[in-house]
Write a protein that holds these residues in place. Structure first.
Motif, short mmCIF file in Angstrom:
data_model
loop_
_atom_site.label_atom_id
_atom_site.label_comp_id
_atom_site.label_asym_id
_atom_site.label_seq_id
_atom_site.Cartn_x
_atom_site.Cartn_y
_atom_site.Cartn_z
N UNK A 1 0.82 -1.22 0.00
CA UNK A 1 0.00 0.00 0.00
C UNK A 1 0.85 1.27 0.00
N UNK A 2 2.02 1.19 0.58
CA UNK A 2 2.91 2.36 0.65
C UNK A 2 3.37 2.80 -0.75
N UNK A 3 3.44 1.86 -1.70
CA UNK A 3 3.94 2.19 -3.05
C UNK A 3 2.90 1.88 -4.12
N UNK A 4 1.64 1.77 -3.73
CA UNK A 4 0.60 1.30 -4.65
C UNK A 4 0.39 2.20 -5.87
N UNK A 5 0.74 3.47 -5.77
CA UNK A 5 0.52 4.40 -6.89
C UNK A 5 1.61 4.32 -7.95
N UNK A 6 2.70 3.65 -7.63
CA UNK A 6 3.82 3.56 -8.58
C UNK A 6 3.55 2.49 -9.64
N UNK A 7 4.31 2.57 -10.73
CA UNK A 7 4.10 1.66 -11.84
C UNK A 7 5.21 0.61 -11.94
N UNK A 8 4.81 -0.57 -12.40
CA UNK A 8 5.77 -1.63 -12.74
C UNK A 8 5.49 -2.09 -14.16
N UNK A 9 6.46 -2.77 -14.73
CA UNK A 9 6.33 -3.24 -16.11
C UNK A 9 6.04 -4.73 -16.10
N UNK A 10 4.94 -5.12 -16.76
CA UNK A 10 4.56 -6.53 -16.85
C UNK A 10 5.27 -7.17 -18.03
N UNK A 11 6.12 -8.14 -17.75
CA UNK A 11 6.95 -8.78 -18.77
C UNK A 11 6.10 -9.50 -19.81
N UNK A 12 5.03 -10.14 -19.38
CA UNK A 12 4.22 -10.96 -20.29
C UNK A 12 3.26 -10.15 -21.15
N UNK A 13 2.69 -9.08 -20.60
CA UNK A 13 1.74 -8.26 -21.37
C UNK A 13 2.42 -7.12 -22.10
N UNK B 1 2.76 -1.41 -18.74
CA UNK B 1 2.93 -0.96 -17.37
C UNK B 1 1.60 -1.10 -16.62
N UNK B 2 1.72 -1.29 -15.32
CA UNK B 2 0.53 -1.40 -14.48
C UNK B 2 0.81 -0.83 -13.10
N UNK B 3 -0.22 -0.39 -12.41
CA UNK B 3 -0.07 0.16 -11.08
C UNK B 3 0.16 -1.00 -10.07
N UNK B 4 0.97 -0.74 -9.09
CA UNK B 4 1.24 -1.75 -8.08
C UNK B 4 -0.04 -2.13 -7.33
N UNK B 5 -0.96 -1.20 -7.18
CA UNK B 5 -2.21 -1.48 -6.49
C UNK B 5 -3.05 -2.53 -7.24
N UNK B 6 -2.77 -2.73 -8.54
CA UNK B 6 -3.52 -3.69 -9.35
C UNK B 6 -2.87 -5.07 -9.40
N UNK B 7 -1.73 -5.22 -8.75
CA UNK B 7 -1.09 -6.53 -8.70
C UNK B 7 -1.97 -7.51 -7.94
N UNK B 8 -2.00 -8.75 -8.42
CA UNK B 8 -2.82 -9.78 -7.75
C UNK B 8 -2.12 -10.34 -6.52
#
Length: 307
Positions: A285-297, A300-307
């Protein structure tokens, strides 16, 4: 007279501290030898945590590494480790001192590299320590310029940032064992990493120090592409272990779900750089607004959307 006394007192302190340090190292090695001997009877383990022990590693990696090298054919005794700081706590130090390996150490901090070069370990053993800020663009040239190419026995990656991208870029060495740090805060379902930035700095990217590296699924996806199988993580949930596929028959292959360990390490920081000790989902939750890169898709996606 007082200045002379202080001068001699400082000399005495230096020699005493040196003797204490040497005695501690001797005790650690002796303990390590006993623990290594106990590993010889370990066969067909279910989890890597069964063989963990710490001598010089940060957590239980020393035991896992000793187990692996006792159960895999080795062409040489060569390692490469980067992100070593001053090398007092590392994945290869026991290999160097106890097993008489040789290798390459890389860190971006000049003070740490100078510390290594001025330590007795540098003349007592065959290692090279170089100060470089590692990127995917320069990693292969660093290896080549220091004389490291081809089949090596172990590669340990821990740079708190572009770990995924750097491992993906490595072409000139072909390690039999790879250890790579993963970020358990990213979970065990999505194959994600921080987007590549050559000058990535963990603390500058986000003051919490929680935004770095790649998820375990991302590293396992990359490992498979590069010809490795995933065999598990350490019990503290920060290092993943991979074996080259031509030696897969010696080990049990595990799935991401089976091998994933959620870290309980509480090294988060506040804006002033002080430890906050948050754990569990609070870290995400502390970093949920930041983005990460999804290798398979490839998105980029928001950390809050990670499963």
């Amino acid at each position: 007279m007082l200045n002379i006394f202080k001068k001699w007192l400082n000399k005495i302190k230096k020699y005493v501290l040196s003797d204490i340090k040497r005695d501690i190292d001797i005790e650690k090695i002796l303990l390590g030898k006993i623990l290594i001997e106990n590993l010889r009877n370990k066969k067909n383990i279910d989890k890597l945590s069964e063989v963990e022990f710490k001598v010089f590693s940060q957590f239980g990696e020393d035991g896992i590494i000793q187990y692996l090298i006792n159960n895999i054919p080795l062409k040489n005794k060569i390692f490469i480790e980067f992100g070593v700081q001053n090398y007092k706590e590392s994945n290869s130090r026991l290999l160097l001192i106890n097993n008489n390996w040789n290798g390459l150490l890389i860190d971006s901090d000049e003070k740490s590299i100078n510390y290594i070069k001025n330590d007795d370990i540098y003349w007592k053993h065959d290692i090279k320590a170089v100060c470089e800020f590692i990127t995917k663009e320069n990693i292969n040239s660093i290896f080549i310029s220091n004389g490291f190419e081809g089949d090596i026995s172990l590669l340990s990656i821990d740079i708190d940032g572009n770990d995924y991208w750097v491992w993906e870029a490595i072409e000139v060495v072909n390690p039999r064992i790879v250890i790579c740090e993963y970020n358990s805060v990213f979970g065990c379902k999505d194959a994600v990493t921080i987007p590549y930035e050559p000058n990535f700095n963990r603390t500058k990217a986000h003051f919490s120090n929680l935004y770095f590296g790649a998820s375990l699924p991302a590293l396992c996806y990359l490992a498979n592409k590069k010809g490795y199988i995933f065999i598990g993580c350490n019990n503290d949930g920060n290092d993943a272990f991979f074996i080259r596929k031509d030696f897969a028959k010696f080990f049990k292959k595990v799935t991401v779900k089976e091998g994933y360990v959620m870290s309980n390490i509480r090294d988060s920081r506040n804006e002033k750089g002080k430890l906050t000790y948050i754990s569990g989902e609070d870290r995400k939750r502390k970093i949920e607004a930041l983005e990460v890169y999804n290798i398979k898709t490839d998105k980029k996606m928001k950390i809050k959307d990670l499963r």
